[in-house]
Write a protein that holds these residues in place. Structure first.
Motif, PDB file in Angstrom:
ATOM      1  N   PHE A  10       0.725  -1.096   0.012  1.00 52.52           N
ATOM      2  CA  PHE A  10      -0.044   0.155  -0.070  1.00 52.52           C
ATOM      3  C   PHE A  10       0.643   1.048  -0.034  1.00 52.52           C
ATOM      4  CE2 PHE A  10      -1.752   3.477   3.017  1.00 52.52           C
ATOM      5  CZ  PHE A  10      -2.817   3.679   2.007  1.00 52.52           C
ATOM      6  N   LEU A  11       1.868   1.252   0.767  1.00 49.46           N
ATOM      7  CA  LEU A  11       2.813   2.504   0.909  1.00 49.46           C
ATOM      8  C   LEU A  11       3.509   2.755  -0.336  1.00 49.46           C
ATOM      9  CD1 LEU A  11       4.228   1.798   4.487  1.00 49.46           C
ATOM     10  CD2 LEU A  11       2.560   3.716   3.990  1.00 49.46           C
ATOM     11  N   SER A  12       3.862   1.586  -0.913  1.00 47.21           N
ATOM     12  CA  SER A  12       4.784   1.687  -2.249  1.00 47.21           C
ATOM     13  C   SER A  12       3.758   2.368  -3.372  1.00 47.21           C
ATOM     14  CB  SER A  12       5.115   0.274  -2.869  1.00 47.21           C
ATOM     15  OG  SER A  12       6.260  -0.184  -1.726  1.00 47.21           O
ATOM     16  N   VAL A  13       2.501   1.868  -3.332  1.00 50.50           N
ATOM     17  CA  VAL A  13       1.572   2.373  -4.645  1.00 50.50           C
ATOM     18  C   VAL A  13       1.355   3.994  -4.295  1.00 50.50           C
ATOM     19  CG1 VAL A  13      -0.719   2.532  -5.478  1.00 50.50           C
ATOM     20  CG2 VAL A  13       0.571   0.252  -4.809  1.00 50.50           C
ATOM     21  N   VAL A  14       1.167   4.133  -3.080  1.00 51.14           N
ATOM     22  CA  VAL A  14       1.126   5.780  -3.075  1.00 51.14           C
ATOM     23  C   VAL A  14       2.230   6.583  -3.362  1.00 51.14           C
ATOM     24  CG1 VAL A  14       0.836   7.548  -0.964  1.00 51.14           C
ATOM     25  CG2 VAL A  14      -0.475   5.196  -0.773  1.00 51.14           C
ATOM     26  N   GLU A  15       3.426   6.149  -2.785  1.00 48.80           N
ATOM     27  CA  GLU A  15       4.636   6.755  -3.105  1.00 48.80           C
ATOM     28  C   GLU A  15       5.092   6.803  -4.435  1.00 48.80           C
ATOM     29  OE1 GLU A  15       7.006   5.403   0.232  1.00 48.80           O
ATOM     30  OE2 GLU A  15       5.909   6.696   1.580  1.00 48.80           O
ATOM     31  N   CYS A  16       4.798   5.720  -5.064  1.00 43.51           N
ATOM     32  CA  CYS A  16       5.043   5.703  -6.491  1.00 43.51           C
ATOM     33  C   CYS A  16       4.169   6.189  -7.665  1.00 43.51           C
ATOM     34  CB  CYS A  16       5.528   4.103  -6.938  1.00 43.51           C
ATOM     35  SG  CYS A  16       7.041   3.430  -5.995  1.00 43.51           S
ATOM     36  N   GLY A  17       3.216   6.503  -6.949  1.00 42.40           N
ATOM     37  CA  GLY A  17       1.885   7.115  -7.884  1.00 42.40           C
ATOM     38  C   GLY A  17       1.194   6.202  -8.566  1.00 42.40           C
ATOM     39  N   SER A  18       1.609   4.879  -9.000  1.00 43.25           N
ATOM     40  CA  SER A  18       0.863   3.995  -9.814  1.00 43.25           C
ATOM     41  C   SER A  18       1.227   2.453  -9.322  1.00 43.25           C
ATOM     42  CB  SER A  18       1.199   4.292 -11.358  1.00 43.25           C
ATOM     43  OG  SER A  18       2.356   3.825 -11.499  1.00 43.25           O
ATOM     44  N   PHE A  19       0.350   1.591  -9.775  1.00 43.78           N
ATOM     45  CA  PHE A  19       0.514   0.256  -9.545  1.00 43.78           C
ATOM     46  C   PHE A  19       1.646  -0.369 -10.257  1.00 43.78           C
ATOM     47  CE2 PHE A  19      -3.490   0.570  -7.586  1.00 43.78           C
ATOM     48  CZ  PHE A  19      -3.569  -0.599  -6.750  1.00 43.78           C
ATOM     49  N   LYS A  20       1.919   0.305 -11.599  1.00 45.88           N
ATOM     50  CA  LYS A  20       2.805  -0.318 -12.551  1.00 45.88           C
ATOM     51  C   LYS A  20       4.291   0.255 -11.835  1.00 45.88           C
ATOM     52  CE  LYS A  20       4.651   0.356 -17.181  1.00 45.88           C
ATOM     53  NZ  LYS A  20       4.380   0.978 -18.623  1.00 45.88           N
TER      54      LYS A  20
END
Length: 289
Positions: A10-20
């Motif tokens: 969850f934190l990674s999606v928030v901070e990377c801006g996209s699922f990809k």
């Protein structure tokens, strides 16, 4: 991972801006990442993201969850970094969008310190958030003043005042006699990165107010500027930390400090708020500059 994998997803999606982007960053397939987020949403009973073709944005509940998890993650990261720092050689990854005063100081100090590995990359200022959040950079140095981060993830410290100088050949100076005449009569040669520099807008305003019509040339490399100046093509304005005055004199280039359109420019060093304790010793070391 000390935190659960799903929370880190969850934190990674928030901070990377996209699922990809997140799937690449944490080395998990997009379907598995989507399933992980869906599992969290099912347990909590509400959506975390609004999905669209251009990426994802947090729902109000997602924002609240992210802000709730940040101090927890901070504590975990601090425990981990303090423990590992006893056994692991420190590596500082530094990025910049321009070779400014602070960048010059940091590079020299880091190289002097044998306990720190130094990696330098150049990025556009707009990339600094994603690079810091993804861990690609520990520090980002720029003359751009802070831009508010909605989720309060990025912090920065302000350092020494930046000084810019006009540079030109002796031949150009001799045929114009003064800086004002040079600006009115000669071509201006600028490094392309200055277009995103606050000084550039002050320069354009000055030229407009004084009806300066001479040509302005934008070149891609700082070395090209010196070439143009040395071959009497025109004059330029650069940050004084890029080249030493001794070097300029040795290659026959004259220089005058910029007093025509001064700007209150400072160097800023950006970093993740949650990593401030981890980087504390490093930041304090340079706090006097």
């Amino acid at each position: 991972m000390i935190l659960s994998k799903k929370i880190n997803h969850f934190l990674s999606v928030v901070e990377c801006g996209s699922f990809k982007n997140a799937s690449k960053n944490i080395h998990i397939s997009p379907p598995a990442l989507c399933k992980s987020i869906a599992d969290i949403e099912e347990v909590l009973g509400f959506k975390l993201f609004n999905r669209s073709n251009t990426g994802v944005t947090l729902t109000e509940e997602g924002i609240n969850l992210y802000k709730y998890l940040l101090p927890i993650r901070d504590n975990v990261e601090n425990i981990k970094s303090n423990f590992l720092s006893r056994f692991k050689k420190k590596e500082i990854k530094v990025g910049t969008d321009s070779y400014n005063k602070l960048f010059k100081i940091l590079t020299s100090k880091i190289i002097e310190n044998g306990q720190i590995d130094f990696i330098s990359e150049r990025y556009n200022f707009g990339d600094h958030r994603s690079k810091l959040l993804s861990g690609e950079l520990d520090l980002f140095i720029s003359i751009h003043p802070p831009i508010e981060d909605e989720l309060e993830r990025i912090s920065c410290k302000k350092y020494g005042h930046e000084v810019d100088v006009f540079i030109f050949s002796k031949k150009i100076l001799n045929r114009n006699n003064s800086l004002n005449n040079i600006i009115r009569n000669e071509k201006m040669v600028l490094h392309s990165e200055i277009k995103d520099h606050p000084l550039f807008y002050n320069l354009l305003k000055y030229r407009e107010e004084h009806e300066v019509k001479t040509q302005m040339l934008i070149v891609p490399e700082i070395n090209h500027i010196i070439d143009f100046v040395c071959f009497d093509v025109g004059y330029s304005i650069i940050n004084s930390s890029v080249l030493s005055s001794r070097y300029l004199k040795n290659i026959g280039v004259e220089f005058i400090p910029n007093t025509l359109f001064p700007s209150e420019l400072f160097s800023y060093i950006y970093f993740l708020k949650r990593r401030e304790l981890e980087l504390k010793d490093f930041l304090i070391h340079f706090s006097n500059f």
